[in-house]
Scaffold this motif. Structure first.
Motif, PDB file in Angstrom:
ATOM      1  N   LEU A   1     -69.415  48.740 -49.763  1.00 48.38           N
ATOM      2  CA  LEU A   1     -68.645  49.036 -48.561  1.00 48.38           C
ATOM      3  C   LEU A   1     -67.288  48.347 -48.584  1.00 48.38           C
ATOM      4  CD1 LEU A   1     -71.468  48.775 -45.884  1.00 48.38           C
ATOM      5  CD2 LEU A   1     -70.053  50.787 -46.282  1.00 48.38           C
ATOM      6  N   LEU A   2     -67.276  47.089 -48.982  1.00 49.69           N
ATOM      7  CA  LEU A   2     -66.031  46.333 -48.997  1.00 49.69           C
ATOM      8  C   LEU A   2     -65.076  46.852 -50.068  1.00 49.69           C
ATOM      9  CD1 LEU A   2     -67.504  42.757 -48.478  1.00 49.69           C
ATOM     10  CD2 LEU A   2     -66.148  44.062 -46.842  1.00 49.69           C
ATOM     11  N   SER A   3     -65.627  47.252 -51.226  1.00 50.18           N
ATOM     12  CA  SER A   3     -64.785  47.788 -52.292  1.00 50.18           C
ATOM     13  C   SER A   3     -64.137  49.095 -51.869  1.00 50.18           C
ATOM     14  CB  SER A   3     -65.623  48.009 -53.557  1.00 50.18           C
ATOM     15  OG  SER A   3     -66.146  46.792 -54.030  1.00 50.18           O
ATOM     16  N   ALA A   4     -64.886  49.905 -51.117  1.00 49.42           N
ATOM     17  CA  ALA A   4     -64.386  51.223 -50.733  1.00 49.42           C
ATOM     18  C   ALA A   4     -63.424  51.179 -49.548  1.00 49.42           C
ATOM     19  CB  ALA A   4     -65.562  52.143 -50.412  1.00 49.42           C
ATOM     20  N   PHE A   5     -63.723  50.325 -48.552  1.00 49.48           N
ATOM     21  CA  PHE A   5     -62.983  50.405 -47.288  1.00 49.48           C
ATOM     22  C   PHE A   5     -62.250  49.119 -46.898  1.00 49.48           C
ATOM     23  CE2 PHE A   5     -66.676  53.326 -46.803  1.00 49.48           C
ATOM     24  CZ  PHE A   5     -65.955  54.511 -46.844  1.00 49.48           C
TER      25      PHE A   5
END
Length: 230
Positions: free
Chosen positions: A21-25
């Protein structure tokens, strides 16, 4: 083009994985996830605790990995998502939270609703609202339940802000502190996140154990009471 992007989203992003999630958003993803987890009943499965801790860890300068975040952005996004989400959940509850919960077939939600109501009865509004922040699933359900039970808006707002700040800032800074003190800590990200999840589930396990113990102790008592009434 938009359709193709949406079609590939489930493959690219794992909603249950904080790192993904953190990598994407990035920081925006933190706000959206916390808003959904604390404000919308459909967000009960989202990884709030591990997301906050991982975001703090990845905010340390020099930390490797696919995502690097700025601590100030993480804190602002975390607080905004958690506080706005809880307040939204409360007003949803005021406008029919019981009916929405009744329509859900998710067993975890109904179990969490029972625990949330028990928290409110046992500890009172203020303490229950704060404590619920630290219990997965319960923090999703308690906010609309508080609205449905007509907990005073001023009381709810005051204590959800206090609990939200304590939960979000505390976990983010805990992750940041660990990342700052242990070199190359990102190499051990998966086991650390697993430990955070395990710790976050401990209150649920303890509460279930207490409930079963109370039920076991209450059965003989009710039986005696029935005999005496006869």
């Amino acid at each position: 083009m938009a359709v193709s992007v949406l079609a590939t989203m489930p493959q690219a992003v794992n909603l249950l994985d904080a790192g993904s999630l953190l990598s994407a958003f990035g920081a925006l993803g933190i706000a959206v996830v916390l808003f959904a987890e604390t404000g919308l009943l459909v967000g009960f499965f989202l990884p709030g605790d591990s997301l906050l801790f991982t975001a703090g860890l990845l905010s340390v300068p020099g930390t490797g990995g696919s995502a690097h975040l700025a601590l100030d952005q993480v804190l602002v996004a975390s607080v905004a998502g958690a506080l706005l989400g809880a307040q939204t959940g409360y007003w949803i509850g005021r406008r029919g939270g019981r009916a929405l919960l009744a329509r859900s077939r998710a067993r975890k939600l109904h179990e969490a609703a029972d625990r949330a109501e028990e928290l409110l009865d046992r500890y009172g509004h203020a303490k229950a609202v704060v404590l619920a922040r630290f219990v997965p699933v319960v923090r999703t359900v308690l906010n609309p339940l508080a609205g449905a039970l007509n907990v005073p808006a001023r009381v709810f707002t005051l204590w959800q802000v206090a609990g939200g700040l304590l939960w979000t800032v505390g976990l983010v800074l805990a992750g940041y502190a660990l990342g700052s003190s242990v070199p190359n800590v990102d190499r051990y990200l998966l086991p650390i996140v697993a430990l955070v999840v395990l710790v976050s589930l401990t209150p649920v396990a303890l509460e279930v154990r207490r409930s079963r113990r109370r039920a076991g102790e209450g059965t003989p008592v009710s039986g005696v009471a029935e005999e005496e009434s006869r």
